[in-house]
Design a protein around this motif. Structure first.
Motif, PDB file in Angstrom:
ATOM      1  N   ILE A 179       0.829  -1.207   0.000  1.00 57.30           N
ATOM      2  CA  ILE A 179       0.000   0.000   0.000  1.00 57.30           C
ATOM      3  C   ILE A 179       0.866   1.262   0.000  1.00 57.30           C
ATOM      4  O   ILE A 179       0.516   2.274  -0.610  1.00 57.30           O
ATOM      5  CB  ILE A 179      -0.954  -0.006   1.210  1.00 57.30           C
ATOM      6  N   ALA A 180       2.018   1.201   0.669  1.00 61.77           N
ATOM      7  CA  ALA A 180       2.898   2.372   0.739  1.00 61.77           C
ATOM      8  C   ALA A 180       3.359   2.819  -0.646  1.00 61.77           C
ATOM      9  O   ALA A 180       3.556   4.018  -0.878  1.00 61.77           O
ATOM     10  CB  ALA A 180       4.103   2.071   1.615  1.00 61.77           C
ATOM     11  N   ASP A 181       3.550   1.868  -1.557  1.00 59.64           N
ATOM     12  CA  ASP A 181       3.901   2.174  -2.951  1.00 59.64           C
ATOM     13  C   ASP A 181       5.045   3.192  -2.999  1.00 59.64           C
ATOM     14  O   ASP A 181       4.948   4.263  -3.593  1.00 59.64           O
ATOM     15  CB  ASP A 181       2.668   2.722  -3.687  1.00 59.64           C
ATOM     16  N   ILE A 182       6.155   2.827  -2.367  1.00 58.34           N
ATOM     17  CA  ILE A 182       7.294   3.731  -2.199  1.00 58.34           C
ATOM     18  C   ILE A 182       7.961   4.029  -3.535  1.00 58.34           C
ATOM     19  O   ILE A 182       8.221   3.134  -4.337  1.00 58.34           O
ATOM     20  CB  ILE A 182       8.306   3.114  -1.222  1.00 58.34           C
ATOM     21  N   LYS A 183       8.242   5.303  -3.755  1.00 58.62           N
ATOM     22  CA  LYS A 183       9.012   5.750  -4.910  1.00 58.62           C
ATOM     23  C   LYS A 183      10.373   6.233  -4.413  1.00 58.62           C
ATOM     24  O   LYS A 183      10.452   7.060  -3.508  1.00 58.62           O
ATOM     25  CB  LYS A 183       8.281   6.889  -5.636  1.00 58.62           C
ATOM     26  N   ASP A 184      11.433   5.732  -5.025  1.00 59.30           N
ATOM     27  CA  ASP A 184      12.771   6.103  -4.584  1.00 59.30           C
ATOM     28  C   ASP A 184      12.955   7.621  -4.613  1.00 59.30           C
ATOM     29  O   ASP A 184      12.561   8.291  -5.572  1.00 59.30           O
ATOM     30  CB  ASP A 184      13.818   5.428  -5.471  1.00 59.30           C
ATOM     31  N   GLY A 185      13.540   8.142  -3.556  1.00 62.56           N
ATOM     32  CA  GLY A 185      13.761   9.581  -3.437  1.00 62.56           C
ATOM     33  C   GLY A 185      12.806  10.263  -2.487  1.00 62.56           C
ATOM     34  O   GLY A 185      12.914  11.471  -2.259  1.00 62.56           O
ATOM     35  N   GLU A 186      11.898   9.494  -1.885  1.00 60.77           N
ATOM     36  CA  GLU A 186      10.924  10.090  -0.973  1.00 60.77           C
ATOM     37  C   GLU A 186      11.527  10.302   0.411  1.00 60.77           C
ATOM     38  O   GLU A 186      12.580   9.753   0.758  1.00 60.77           O
ATOM     39  CB  GLU A 186       9.689   9.192  -0.866  1.00 60.77           C
TER      40      GLU A 186
END
Length: 219
Positions: free
Chosen positions: A44-51
């Motif tokens: 669910i977090a759907d992490i995008k690099d650089g956050e």
């Protein structure tokens, strides 16, 4: 009939003492009962690099390690109230190839970060050990440190939808120390009260242990 939440009190010293006793086998407990919820949290977090990411209550670092894998170029912060749990997280994360993180002892009631600091706040199986009257205090802190449109992903012990899940409510009521004070809770209303928009919820039952994972966004 909606079941009533069990009452709890908060004592920082008692929480530290409880988790110092269970830190040595917490990973095994998590593998048995919480690992599916952890996988859903990451999904669910759907992490995008650089956050910019904050995990409140990192425990032994199981989820935080997965966050680092997905955000090697971002800003990763973790707080934990228990020195025993944090020391295990330090060891786990020290074995990773990514040093782009900071861990510190901290209390979720007063997060040591400026307003609008993070794209994502993650919190696993912490709110369920706190007094119900404090839920919105904690959630307001999550809301405060998130940037506009930032996300919160939270997992808690839940009441569950299967009859076997009731066993854990009985354990929480009868032998609360076995669960370090955790008990089934419902926090969707509290999230909405502090200003979050609920985007996704999922009920999970793992080896009869019930959990709920909620994805919410700051308006």
């Amino acid at each position: 009939m909606k079941e009533k939440m069990l009452n709890r009190k908060f004592s920082e010293d008692e929480v530290k003492n409880s988790y110092s006793k269970v830190a040595w086998f917490y990973d095994f407990w998590s593998w048995l009962t919480e690992s599916k919820a952890a996988e859903k949290v990451i999904e669910i977090a759907d992490i995008k690099d650089g956050e910019s990411i904050l995990e409140v209550a990192v425990g032994t670092g199981l989820v935080f390690k997965e966050i680092l894998k997905r955000n090697p170029s971002g800003m990763n912060h973790g707080t934990e109230i228990s020195p025993s749990m944090l020391s295990r997280a330090d060891i786990r994360l020290g074995e990773s190839n990514n040093s782009n993180y900071e861990l510190e002892l901290g209390n979720a009631y007063h997060l040591p970060f400026k307003d609008n600091s993070f794209d994502l706040v993650v919190n696993n199986f912490m709110i369920d050990l706190l007094p119900e009257e404090d839920f919105e205090i904690i959630l307001s802190e999550f809301f405060r440190v998130l940037k506009p449109s930032g996300r919160a992903v939270i997992s808690t012990m839940a009441f569950g939808q299967k009859w076997v899940n009731k066993f854990w409510h009985w354990i929480a009521r009868t032998f609360p120390g076995l669960l370090t004070g955790c008990r089934p809770v419902s926090i969707i209303h509290n999230l909405e009260e502090v200003g979050f928009i609920i985007e996704e919820t999922e009920q999970i039952s793992q080896n009869t242990f019930p959990a709920e994972v909620i994805g919410a966004r700051k308006q």
